[in-house]
Design a protein around this motif. Structure first.
Motif, mmCIF file in Angstrom:
data_model
loop_
_atom_site.group_PDB
_atom_site.id
_atom_site.type_symbol
_atom_site.label_atom_id
_atom_site.label_comp_id
_atom_site.label_asym_id
_atom_site.label_seq_id
_atom_site.Cartn_x
_atom_site.Cartn_y
_atom_site.Cartn_z
ATOM 1 N N UNK A 41 0.833 -1.201 0.000
ATOM 2 C CA UNK A 41 0.000 0.000 0.000
ATOM 3 C C UNK A 41 0.871 1.256 0.000
ATOM 4 N N UNK A 42 0.377 2.283 -0.646
ATOM 5 C CA UNK A 42 1.110 3.538 -0.709
ATOM 6 C C UNK A 42 0.912 4.294 0.596
ATOM 7 N N UNK A 43 1.992 4.445 1.342
ATOM 8 C CA UNK A 43 1.942 5.126 2.623
ATOM 9 C C UNK A 43 3.083 6.119 2.654
ATOM 10 N N UNK A 44 2.798 7.331 3.026
ATOM 11 C CA UNK A 44 3.840 8.347 3.170
ATOM 12 C C UNK A 44 4.374 8.245 4.589
ATOM 13 N N UNK A 45 5.654 7.955 4.734
ATOM 14 C CA UNK A 45 6.192 7.839 6.094
ATOM 15 C C UNK A 45 6.195 9.201 6.772
ATOM 16 N N UNK A 46 5.932 9.216 8.049
ATOM 17 C CA UNK A 46 5.893 10.514 8.749
ATOM 18 C C UNK A 46 7.294 11.090 8.893
ATOM 19 N N UNK A 47 7.388 12.385 8.725
ATOM 20 C CA UNK A 47 8.634 13.105 8.938
ATOM 21 C C UNK A 47 8.346 14.140 10.005
ATOM 22 N N UNK A 48 8.841 13.886 11.183
ATOM 23 C CA UNK A 48 8.475 14.734 12.317
ATOM 24 C C UNK A 48 9.216 16.052 12.329
ATOM 25 N N UNK A 49 10.231 16.206 11.470
ATOM 26 C CA UNK A 49 10.956 17.474 11.416
ATOM 27 C C UNK A 49 10.260 18.498 10.547
ATOM 28 N N UNK A 50 9.425 18.048 9.637
ATOM 29 C CA UNK A 50 8.728 18.973 8.755
ATOM 30 C C UNK A 50 7.494 19.532 9.444
ATOM 31 N N UNK A 51 7.323 20.821 9.312
ATOM 32 C CA UNK A 51 6.153 21.486 9.864
ATOM 33 C C UNK A 51 5.253 21.839 8.689
ATOM 34 N N UNK A 52 3.972 21.549 8.765
ATOM 35 C CA UNK A 52 3.098 21.896 7.649
ATOM 36 C C UNK A 52 3.067 23.409 7.456
ATOM 37 N N UNK A 53 3.026 23.868 6.213
ATOM 38 C CA UNK A 53 3.021 25.316 5.972
ATOM 39 C C UNK A 53 1.710 25.943 6.449
ATOM 40 N N UNK A 54 1.848 27.167 6.898
ATOM 41 C CA UNK A 54 0.659 27.909 7.333
ATOM 42 C C UNK A 54 -0.108 28.361 6.102
ATOM 43 N N UNK A 55 -1.423 28.402 6.168
ATOM 44 C CA UNK A 55 -2.199 28.851 5.000
ATOM 45 C C UNK A 55 -1.858 30.297 4.647
ATOM 46 N N UNK A 56 -1.540 30.528 3.384
ATOM 47 C CA UNK A 56 -1.227 31.872 2.898
ATOM 48 C C UNK A 56 0.196 32.321 3.146
ATOM 49 N N UNK A 57 1.027 31.478 3.751
ATOM 50 C CA UNK A 57 2.414 31.847 4.025
ATOM 51 C C UNK A 57 3.227 31.761 2.742
ATOM 52 N N UNK A 58 4.211 32.659 2.553
ATOM 53 C CA UNK A 58 5.035 32.594 1.340
ATOM 54 C C UNK A 58 5.914 31.348 1.361
ATOM 55 N N UNK A 59 6.278 30.892 0.172
ATOM 56 C CA UNK A 59 7.127 29.714 0.060
ATOM 57 C C UNK A 59 8.540 30.043 0.510
ATOM 58 N N UNK A 60 9.238 29.097 1.090
ATOM 59 C CA UNK A 60 10.623 29.374 1.484
ATOM 60 C C UNK A 60 11.496 29.569 0.251
ATOM 61 N N UNK A 61 12.382 30.542 0.321
ATOM 62 C CA UNK A 61 13.226 30.884 -0.819
ATOM 63 C C UNK A 61 14.501 30.050 -0.745
ATOM 64 N N UNK A 62 14.746 29.273 -1.776
ATOM 65 C CA UNK A 62 15.954 28.461 -1.848
ATOM 66 C C UNK A 62 16.839 28.905 -3.006
ATOM 67 N N UNK A 63 16.629 30.065 -3.544
ATOM 68 C CA UNK A 63 17.398 30.539 -4.685
ATOM 69 C C UNK A 63 16.573 30.438 -5.957
ATOM 70 N N UNK A 64 17.016 31.165 -6.952
ATOM 71 C CA UNK A 64 16.300 31.147 -8.219
ATOM 72 C C UNK A 64 16.625 29.875 -8.985
ATOM 73 N N UNK A 65 15.864 29.635 -10.020
ATOM 74 C CA UNK A 65 16.098 28.456 -10.847
ATOM 75 C C UNK A 65 17.463 28.537 -11.536
ATOM 76 N N UNK A 66 17.873 29.739 -11.925
ATOM 77 C CA UNK A 66 19.176 29.908 -12.570
ATOM 78 C C UNK A 66 20.312 29.575 -11.604
ATOM 79 N N UNK A 67 20.177 29.997 -10.348
ATOM 80 C CA UNK A 67 21.209 29.688 -9.360
ATOM 81 C C UNK A 67 21.277 28.191 -9.089
ATOM 82 N N UNK A 68 20.109 27.547 -8.995
ATOM 83 C CA UNK A 68 20.083 26.106 -8.764
ATOM 84 C C UNK A 68 20.700 25.358 -9.945
#
Length: 135
Positions: A41-68
């Motif tokens: 069965x398809x089960x997503x394992x829990x990751x306790x370090x990840x916090x669900x994003x707040x509704x309406x919160x901006x996405x975390x910036x990890x650099x532009x696509x060109x930099x990546x």
């Protein structure tokens, strides 16, 4: 004689086609590819370090696509001692060096006809370039 040839060809064709229907390929038993292995069965394992994003919160910036893309193509690597020494001796380039080189007020040294021909070459991607070999 013509009818005999036609009848012989018809009987031969019918015999060959009848052999195909009872052949090994059409009647063989194939395994069911879904019954070979039980699907987990398809089960997503829990990751306790990840916090669900707040509704309406901006996405975390990890650099532009060109930099990546640049980081993926050219990862940071250790420089050799020779390369580090050469870069230290070269010093830092001026910020707007490309703009000041073409300025009429910039003093340059004449390097000869070849350099003038390269500088005077029209801009482009080089598809219309020609090579002239003096004889």
């Amino acid at each position: 004689m013509r009818n005999f040839t036609r009848i012989t060809l018809a009987i031969g064709t019918a015999a060959m086609l009848s052999a195909c229907s009872s052949g090994l390929i059409a009647s063989r038993e194939r395994p069911d590819e879904f019954a070979v292995q039980r699907q987990a069965p398809l089960v997503i394992p829990p990751d306790f370090e990840l916090v669900p994003p707040a509704p309406g919160a901006p996405r975390p910036v990890e650099g532009t696509a060109a930099q990546q893309a640049l980081e993926a193509l050219f990862p940071a690597a250790q420089r050799s001692a020779v390369e580090t020494s050469a870069l230290d001796r070269a010093g830092e380039a001026e910020i707007a060096i490309r703009s000041t080189v073409g300025d009429p007020g910039t003093y340059t040294v004449d390097k000869g006809a070849t350099t003038r021909a390269i500088i005077a070459a029209p801009e482009g991607d080089g598809q219309a370039a020609r090579a002239v070999i003096p004889s």
